[in-house]
Design an enzyme around this catalytic site. Structure first.
Site, PDB file in Angstrom:
ATOM      1  CB  CYS A  75      -0.940  -0.019   1.209  1.00 57.87           C
ATOM      2  SG  CYS A  75      -0.106   0.129   2.805  1.00 57.87           S
ATOM      3  NE  ARG A  76      -0.146   7.451   2.238  1.00 52.53           N
ATOM      4  CZ  ARG A  76       0.495   8.108   3.202  1.00 52.53           C
ATOM      5  NH1 ARG A  76       1.639   8.685   2.951  1.00 52.53           N
ATOM      6  NH2 ARG A  76      -0.028   8.202   4.408  1.00 52.53           N
TER       7      ARG A  76
END
Length: 141
Positions: A101-102
């Site tokens: 993800c981020r």
């Protein structure tokens, strides 16, 4: 009679105890993952992606984040979807997945879900795409 100073006696007695305590605390602090699961760096992720075209790359960010740039060959499954668990349940558990993800927070939650659902092989890019981008690694849009 040979008298030893109390400081020497204390250090001889305490040194093994302190060493054992340090080793115990180090073992408790390490995060051991079940067989088939690994937390990997961005460099390790790039190496695995380059070496194995069969790895399924899952980006669990939102569609807008995904559209702004993602790892090559990545598929987007938004972690925030209400049916995320069910979507994961229907995936092939025998394949190898690279999850990100981020920053690693959402993919860490997704990793826990995949563990509960008994996926066989999951690589978690622990520092996320933010670190990937910081290192100037390739993105697709």
């Amino acid at each position: 009679m040979n008298k030893k100073s109390p400081a020497i006696l204390v250090s001889v007695i305490l040194a093994p105890v302190i060493l054992a305590l340090v080793m115990f605390l180090a073992a408790c602090g390490s995060s051991s993952m079940p067989a088939g699961y690994s937390e990997i760096s961005t460099a390790q992720a790039l190496e695995r992606i380059s070496a194995d075209n069969e790895i399924l790359i899952l980006d669990v960010r939102t569609p807008n984040e995904f559209a702004a740039g993602h790892l090559p060959r990545a598929v987007n499954i938004d972690m925030n979807l209400q049916n995320f668990d069910r979507l994961m349940y229907n995936m092939d558990k025998e394949k190898t997945y690279l999850l990100y993800c981020r920053t690693g927070r959402r993919s860490g939650i997704a990793l826990e879900i995949m563990m509960k659902q008994e996926f066989k092989s999951v690589l978690h890019m622990k520092d996320g795409i933010r670190q990937w981008t910081k290192e100037g690694l390739p993105l697709e849009k």
